[in-house]
Scaffold this motif. Structure first.
Motif, PDB file in Angstrom:
ATOM      1  N   GLU A  86     -32.269 -12.300  14.842  1.00 27.41           N
ATOM      2  CA  GLU A  86     -33.176 -11.155  14.940  1.00 27.41           C
ATOM      3  C   GLU A  86     -34.551 -11.471  14.354  1.00 27.41           C
ATOM      4  OE1 GLU A  86     -34.360  -7.320  15.862  1.00 27.41           O
ATOM      5  OE2 GLU A  86     -32.262  -7.966  16.105  1.00 27.41           O
ATOM      6  N   GLY A  87     -35.605 -11.239  15.171  1.00 27.23           N
ATOM      7  CA  GLY A  87     -36.975 -11.413  14.710  1.00 27.23           C
ATOM      8  C   GLY A  87     -37.558 -12.796  14.907  1.00 27.23           C
ATOM      9  N   VAL A  88     -36.729 -13.754  15.292  1.00 28.31           N
ATOM     10  CA  VAL A  88     -37.216 -15.118  15.505  1.00 28.31           C
ATOM     11  C   VAL A  88     -37.848 -15.218  16.899  1.00 28.31           C
ATOM     12  CG1 VAL A  88     -36.499 -17.536  15.802  1.00 28.31           C
ATOM     13  CG2 VAL A  88     -35.543 -16.155  13.944  1.00 28.31           C
ATOM     14  N   THR A  89     -38.879 -16.047  17.015  1.00 25.39           N
ATOM     15  CA  THR A  89     -39.496 -16.319  18.309  1.00 25.39           C
ATOM     16  C   THR A  89     -39.136 -17.728  18.741  1.00 25.39           C
ATOM     17  OG1 THR A  89     -41.366 -14.841  17.870  1.00 25.39           O
ATOM     18  CG2 THR A  89     -41.648 -16.495  19.600  1.00 25.39           C
ATOM     19  N   ALA A  90     -38.546 -17.849  19.923  1.00 21.75           N
ATOM     20  CA  ALA A  90     -38.237 -19.149  20.505  1.00 21.75           C
ATOM     21  C   ALA A  90     -39.318 -19.493  21.521  1.00 21.75           C
ATOM     22  CB  ALA A  90     -36.872 -19.131  21.190  1.00 21.75           C
ATOM     23  N   VAL A  91     -39.873 -20.694  21.402  1.00 19.81           N
ATOM     24  CA  VAL A  91     -40.900 -21.153  22.334  1.00 19.81           C
ATOM     25  C   VAL A  91     -40.307 -22.295  23.153  1.00 19.81           C
ATOM     26  CG1 VAL A  91     -43.231 -22.052  22.614  1.00 19.81           C
ATOM     27  CG2 VAL A  91     -42.692 -20.562  20.672  1.00 19.81           C
ATOM     28  N   VAL A  92     -40.126 -22.065  24.443  1.00 17.71           N
ATOM     29  CA  VAL A  92     -39.545 -23.077  25.324  1.00 17.71           C
ATOM     30  C   VAL A  92     -40.675 -23.911  25.910  1.00 17.71           C
ATOM     31  CG1 VAL A  92     -38.122 -23.520  27.350  1.00 17.71           C
ATOM     32  CG2 VAL A  92     -37.609 -21.559  25.863  1.00 17.71           C
ATOM     33  N   MET A  93     -40.760 -25.171  25.469  1.00 17.45           N
ATOM     34  CA  MET A  93     -41.823 -26.056  25.942  1.00 17.45           C
ATOM     35  C   MET A  93     -41.292 -27.105  26.913  1.00 17.45           C
ATOM     36  SD  MET A  93     -44.262 -26.286  22.559  1.00 17.45           S
ATOM     37  CE  MET A  93     -45.761 -26.343  23.563  1.00 17.45           C
ATOM     38  N   SER A  94     -40.016 -27.044  27.204  1.00 15.34           N
ATOM     39  CA  SER A  94     -39.391 -27.935  28.174  1.00 15.34           C
ATOM     40  C   SER A  94     -39.797 -27.540  29.592  1.00 15.34           C
ATOM     41  CB  SER A  94     -37.863 -27.852  28.063  1.00 15.34           C
ATOM     42  OG  SER A  94     -37.432 -27.925  26.734  1.00 15.34           O
ATOM     43  N   GLU A 141     -48.114  -9.765  22.661  1.00 25.27           N
ATOM     44  CA  GLU A 141     -48.108  -9.732  21.206  1.00 25.27           C
ATOM     45  C   GLU A 141     -47.317 -10.918  20.642  1.00 25.27           C
ATOM     46  OE1 GLU A 141     -48.621  -8.908  17.253  1.00 25.27           O
ATOM     47  OE2 GLU A 141     -49.753  -8.261  19.007  1.00 25.27           O
ATOM     48  N   THR A 142     -46.232 -11.263  21.291  1.00 20.54           N
ATOM     49  CA  THR A 142     -45.453 -12.421  20.849  1.00 20.54           C
ATOM     50  C   THR A 142     -46.250 -13.707  21.056  1.00 20.54           C
ATOM     51  OG1 THR A 142     -43.439 -11.238  21.506  1.00 20.54           O
ATOM     52  CG2 THR A 142     -43.228 -13.585  21.050  1.00 20.54           C
ATOM     53  N   GLN A 143     -46.971 -13.783  22.169  1.00 20.66           N
ATOM     54  CA  GLN A 143     -47.857 -14.929  22.392  1.00 20.66           C
ATOM     55  C   GLN A 143     -48.864 -15.047  21.251  1.00 20.66           C
ATOM     56  OE1 GLN A 143     -49.661 -15.791  26.244  1.00 20.66           O
ATOM     57  NE2 GLN A 143     -48.319 -14.300  27.226  1.00 20.66           N
ATOM     58  N   ARG A 144     -49.418 -13.900  20.839  1.00 14.21           N
ATOM     59  CA  ARG A 144     -50.437 -13.915  19.783  1.00 14.21           C
ATOM     60  C   ARG A 144     -49.879 -14.493  18.493  1.00 14.21           C
ATOM     61  NH1 ARG A 144     -51.774 -11.704  15.409  1.00 14.21           N
ATOM     62  NH2 ARG A 144     -49.947 -10.332  15.418  1.00 14.21           N
ATOM     63  N   VAL A 145     -48.636 -14.159  18.192  1.00 12.01           N
ATOM     64  CA  VAL A 145     -48.016 -14.628  16.946  1.00 12.01           C
ATOM     65  C   VAL A 145     -47.910 -16.152  16.924  1.00 12.01           C
ATOM     66  CG1 VAL A 145     -45.860 -14.641  15.631  1.00 12.01           C
ATOM     67  CG2 VAL A 145     -46.751 -12.482  16.533  1.00 12.01           C
TER      68      VAL A 145
END
Length: 287
Positions: A86-94, A141-145
């Motif tokens: 909960e609250g974590v942001t996963a960034v998929v760069m694959s 907003e998630t992108q901004r973070v």
């Protein structure tokens, strides 16, 4: 880095691209823990001063977790790691295609995890210099973070407000990349068959209308003998991407005959055992 930026970043996948990308983040001052199943890659990261581990559980507690794996199946395996809470942001760069990222986002959303889609282009050189192109999509907003973290690796190109839209843009990029690289190899192979000096060919056509980034970047490596050619990007990655693009095109009912011809060459290179060679080694099946 400011007080509002993510204070802890995890990075999963320290391959040819992942390791220099993680290094850029660490050098920017972020508290980074990097993870890879390869002890050899963990050792390389440690030598660069990066805190690294072979245990995915060490990602637990990170605010942002960047995922840089090779295939859709590997991405889905990441959905169950302990740190995605909960609250974590996963960034998929694959580069795994729109469908895979959408499914991943759907699964981890059940645990309260937000997903930003951010496949990259620019190769190892771009990863090392921090000049990658990042095709970013997801909730604004998630992108901004995560923007301060992403900016350490290159230039952000916003592609939409939903995960999968960045992957769609990368599919277009890889359609061009895999086809252009195969064509560059074919053109240099033709030059060789006509008895032309490869270095002179590159010098004369690289600034012409028929040139491409792939010709200028990979062409010089094509002219190096196979046993002395440096390995910057494994050929298997481009072969995988050619198949990925073909699959997406089929999914949307789009005919791509030029891609199909290029894909056959990538498959031929794989059948010749060149998967772990540099991707410029596709020249070896053309000449």
């Amino acid at each position: 880095m400011t007080a509002d930026d993510p204070q802890s970043v995890g990075f999963l996948g320290l391959g040819a691209m992942g390791l220099p990308m993680a290094n850029r983040i660490a050098k920017a001052g972020f508290a980074l823990i990097a993870v890879d199943i390869s002890e050899a890659q963990v050792l390389l990261a440690t030598k660069l001063g990066i805190t690294a581990s072979a245990d995915k559980n060490d990602l637990d507690g990170c605010e942002v977790i960047i995922i840089m794996v090779a295939t859709p199946a590997q991405l889905m395996d990441c959905a169950s790691i302990a740190g995605l809470d909960e609250g974590v942001t996963a960034v998929v760069m694959s580069t795994v295609g729109p469908a895979a990222v959408k499914e991943f986002a759907k699964v981890v959303a059940q645990r309260g995890v937000r997903v930003v889609d951010s496949p990259v282009s620019g190769g190892v050189v771009g990863a090392e210099s921090g000049s990658l192109s990042l095709f970013v999509s997801g909730d604004p907003e998630t992108q901004r973070v995560v923007t301060p973290v992403l900016e350490t690796m290159g230039q952000i190109f916003e592609c939409g407000d939903e995960p999968g839209m960045g992957q769609a843009m990368k599919i277009v990029n890889q359609h061009l990349a895999t086809s252009n690289l195969a064509l560059a190899a074919e053109a240099l192979g033709l030059a060789k068959s006509m008895g032309l000096d490869g270095e002179k060919v590159l010098e004369r056509v690289s600034s012409g209308a028929g040139s491409s980034w792939m010709l200028r970047d990979r062409g010089p490596r094509m002219l190096i003998s196979a046993e002395n050619r440096p390995v910057l990007t494994h050929l298997s990655i481009l072969a995988k991407d050619a198949s990925l693009v073909a699959g997406v095109a089929q999914e949307y009912g789009y005919q791509a005959p030029i891609l199909a011809a290029a894909r056959q060459r990538w498959q031929s290179a794989m059948e010749r055992g060149l998967g772990q060679a540099d991707d410029s080694s596709i020249y070896d099946v053309m000449s």
